[in-house]
Design an enzyme around this catalytic site. Structure first.
Site, PDB file in Angstrom:
ATOM      1  N   LYS A  11       1.502  15.205   0.061  1.00 32.57           N
ATOM      2  CA  LYS A  11       1.366  13.798   0.436  1.00 32.57           C
ATOM      3  C   LYS A  11       1.543  13.709   1.954  1.00 32.57           C
ATOM      4  CE  LYS A  11       1.143   9.695  -1.766  1.00 32.57           C
ATOM      5  NZ  LYS A  11       0.494   9.312  -3.027  1.00 32.57           N
ATOM      6  N   GLY A  57       3.135  -6.880  -7.725  1.00 33.80           N
ATOM      7  CA  GLY A  57       2.224  -6.252  -6.758  1.00 33.80           C
ATOM      8  C   GLY A  57       0.802  -6.307  -7.282  1.00 33.80           C
ATOM      9  N   GLY A  98      -2.099  -5.639  -5.593  1.00 32.72           N
ATOM     10  CA  GLY A  98      -2.987  -5.018  -4.609  1.00 32.72           C
ATOM     11  C   GLY A  98      -4.158  -4.356  -5.305  1.00 32.72           C
TER      12      GLY A  98
HETATM   13  P1  NAD Z   1      -1.785  -1.905  -2.299  1.00 31.15           P
HETATM   14  O1  NAD Z   1      -1.223  -1.747  -0.953  1.00 31.15           O
HETATM   15  O2  NAD Z   1      -3.225  -2.225  -2.452  1.00 31.15           O
HETATM   16  O3  NAD Z   1      -0.975  -2.998  -3.122  1.00 31.15           O
HETATM   17  C1  NAD Z   1       0.409  -3.110  -3.089  1.00 31.15           C
HETATM   18  C2  NAD Z   1       0.706  -4.584  -3.275  1.00 31.15           C
HETATM   19  O4  NAD Z   1       2.108  -4.730  -3.425  1.00 31.15           O
HETATM   20  C3  NAD Z   1       0.289  -5.442  -2.094  1.00 31.15           C
HETATM   21  O5  NAD Z   1      -0.443  -6.563  -2.544  1.00 31.15           O
HETATM   22  C4  NAD Z   1       1.621  -5.844  -1.455  1.00 31.15           C
HETATM   23  O6  NAD Z   1       1.565  -7.114  -0.822  1.00 31.15           O
HETATM   24  C5  NAD Z   1       2.526  -5.846  -2.651  1.00 31.15           C
HETATM   25  N1  NAD Z   1       3.955  -5.693  -2.366  1.00 31.15           N
HETATM   26  C6  NAD Z   1       4.550  -4.898  -1.441  1.00 31.15           C
HETATM   27  N2  NAD Z   1       5.889  -5.045  -1.517  1.00 31.15           N
HETATM   28  C7  NAD Z   1       6.130  -5.941  -2.487  1.00 31.15           C
HETATM   29  C8  NAD Z   1       7.300  -6.501  -3.037  1.00 31.15           C
HETATM   30  N3  NAD Z   1       8.500  -6.173  -2.571  1.00 31.15           N
HETATM   31  N4  NAD Z   1       7.174  -7.381  -4.053  1.00 31.15           N
HETATM   32  C9  NAD Z   1       5.972  -7.725  -4.532  1.00 31.15           C
HETATM   33  N5  NAD Z   1       4.821  -7.226  -4.049  1.00 31.15           N
HETATM   34  C10 NAD Z   1       4.897  -6.351  -3.048  1.00 31.15           C
HETATM   35  O7  NAD Z   1      -1.421  -0.540  -3.089  1.00 31.15           O
HETATM   36  P2  NAD Z   1      -2.100   0.019  -4.409  1.00 31.15           P
HETATM   37  O8  NAD Z   1      -3.151   0.995  -4.031  1.00 31.15           O
HETATM   38  O9  NAD Z   1      -2.413  -1.113  -5.318  1.00 31.15           O
HETATM   39  O10 NAD Z   1      -0.891   0.864  -5.016  1.00 31.15           O
HETATM   40  C11 NAD Z   1       0.204   0.226  -5.642  1.00 31.15           C
HETATM   41  C12 NAD Z   1       1.231   1.267  -6.047  1.00 31.15           C
HETATM   42  O11 NAD Z   1       0.618   2.205  -6.932  1.00 31.15           O
HETATM   43  C13 NAD Z   1       1.789   2.095  -4.881  1.00 31.15           C
HETATM   44  O12 NAD Z   1       3.131   2.427  -5.146  1.00 31.15           O
HETATM   45  C14 NAD Z   1       0.937   3.352  -4.921  1.00 31.15           C
HETATM   46  O13 NAD Z   1       1.613   4.460  -4.367  1.00 31.15           O
HETATM   47  C15 NAD Z   1       0.742   3.517  -6.404  1.00 31.15           C
HETATM   48  N6  NAD Z   1      -0.450   4.287  -6.750  1.00 31.15           N
HETATM   49  C16 NAD Z   1      -1.681   3.881  -6.333  1.00 31.15           C
HETATM   50  C17 NAD Z   1      -2.804   4.623  -6.676  1.00 31.15           C
HETATM   51  C18 NAD Z   1      -4.179   4.198  -6.268  1.00 31.15           C
HETATM   52  O14 NAD Z   1      -5.159   4.726  -6.817  1.00 31.15           O
HETATM   53  N7  NAD Z   1      -4.332   3.246  -5.371  1.00 31.15           N
HETATM   54  C19 NAD Z   1      -2.659   5.795  -7.451  1.00 31.15           C
HETATM   55  C20 NAD Z   1      -1.376   6.165  -7.883  1.00 31.15           C
HETATM   56  C21 NAD Z   1      -0.276   5.400  -7.524  1.00 31.15           C
END
Ligand code: NAD
Length: 368
Positions: free
Chosen positions: A94, A194, A196
């Protein structure tokens, strides 16, 4: 094999790198600095027994460098187990870039980061994570082939988040089957923290099935947009951990199941995308088990994204991506079963099975 999350002053008391609580026999940690672009990044290669270390790059405004180091150590270790439990022939790595992705990310900075990745000669292969977009991976691709998650126009697998959400959805259904006797989520109350890239796609799957979805996010604009698009409610209580829901889906940041939250959670299933949800794997995993809360291991059910980008290395298509992702359902059930039979937490069960695979491969590699 177990890691603990430490913050602030606690971190500063430890030896800088090998003495970190999150240090877990990582093979290589690379500190990257470039004065001209302002790049400050750390690449962590945890384990390469199963193959080159694959894992995304996160850009985050860490309060301290200690936090960034701790994050990359935990995240890279998580990737080792995620790939091993999913049956992929890759190791765990990572990277973190210290800074605000909204204001400090430039093409020059991403290219420089790509050059550092390239200097590792393929021992580490990057992809997107929080704070990164497909177009950033395209920029990295300009300077190195050791990147996945590039756009479909450039021969990549595109945005992994929808596949990640699909895997989380299936892992959630498997956990529901074990906990509630049915995997039907219609009528189940689900809190998604969250919304996102992954969280929003998860909300879409859930609302399509008729689950009663409540959402929460620090981004208010997005919150209203997603709520109206999928007819979801916005959480309005004082403390979301006490929300009266059946399923809690953490899809924001890690370590949210900690001393302050673990005893408040009312949900009977925890299944979400966020990496490293348990602040302390032993203490908080065990506490959830004692409280009768079924925890679907994060590194297993959020593996859809890694399956998607791995396709770029193995040159397989969408159909195989979907088959491998659908397998998350069965693997979740197998792990729950293993945990029950062996009297351990689901998290420990997933780690044990993954570690057994790595140990076996290490023996095979030594014979070659
Ligand atoms: P992202 O950045 O698109 O979304 C994260 C969301 O969480 C954002 O909308 C942000 O505003 C919100 N957020 C941050 N802190 C917060 C809090 N304290 N309370 C509420 N909301 C909060 O990220 P993503 O790609 O959707 O990934 C989300 C999680 O999943 C991360 O932990 C990431 O490591 C994990 N993940 C993502 C993927 C992927 O394919 N994108 C794969 C495996 C794991």
């Amino acid at each position: 094999m177990d890691a603990t999350f430490a913050t602030g002053k606690e971190l500063q008391k430890m030896d800088p790198v090998f003495g970190q609580l999150s240090f877990d026999d990582h093979e290589q940690i690379v500190f990257c600095n470039d004065k001209d672009t302002g790049l400050k990044a750390i690449i962590g290669i945890h384990n390469s027994v199963m193959g080159p270390a694959l894992g995304g790059t996160r850009m985050w405004n860490y309060n301290t460098e200690w936090e960034a180091l701790n994050d990359v150590l935990r995240l890279s270790r998580g990737m080792t187990y995620k790939s091993a439990i999913t049956g992929l022939n890759i190791g765990g790595g990572k990277a973190v870039i210290i800074g605000d992705a909204k204001t400090q990310k430039t093409p020059e900075l991403m290219r420089k980061f790509g050059e550092f990745v390239h200097s590792l000669g393929g021992r580490y292969i990057t992809a997107e994570d929080v704070g990164m977009e497909t177009k950033d991976m395209d920029t990295v691709r300009d300077v190195t082939p050791y990147v996945t998650g590039i756009s479909e126009e450039r021969g990549g697998s595109g945005n992994p988040s929808p596949i990640t959400a699909y895997g989380v959805y299936l892992g959630m259904k498997a956990a529901a089957k074990s906990q509630f006797g049915t995997d039907v989520l219609e009528g189940k109350k689900v809190l998604v923290q969250g919304i996102g890239h992954v969280g929003e796609a998860l909300v879409e799957y859930l609302t399509k099935e008729g689950a009663i979805v409540t959402i929460t996010d620090i981004n208010e604009e997005k919150l209203y947009q997603v709520a109206s698009k999928y007819n979801a409610s916005i959480y309005s209580g004082e403390d979301l951990y006490t929300a009266d829901v059946d399923i809690y889906a953490p899809c924001a940041m890690g370590a949210i199941i900690n001393d302050a939250t673990v005893d408040k959670i009312k949900a009977k299933v925890i299944a979400g995308a966020a990496n490293n949800q348990l602040a302390d794997e032993n203490i908080h995993g065990a506490r959830l088990q004692e409280r009768g809360i079924l925890y679907a291991p994060d590194f297993l059910i959020n593996a859809g994204g890694i399956i998607n980008v791995y396709a770029e290395l193995e040159h397989y298509g969408k159909a195989e991506i979907m088959t491998k992702t659908e397998n998350i359902y069965n693997t979740t059930l197998e792990i729950i079963d293993y945990a029950v039979k062996n009297g351990m937490t689901t998290h420990k069960a997933a780690l044990t099975i993954a570690q057994n695979r790595i140990d076996l491969r290490r023996i095979e590699n030594a014979k070659k």
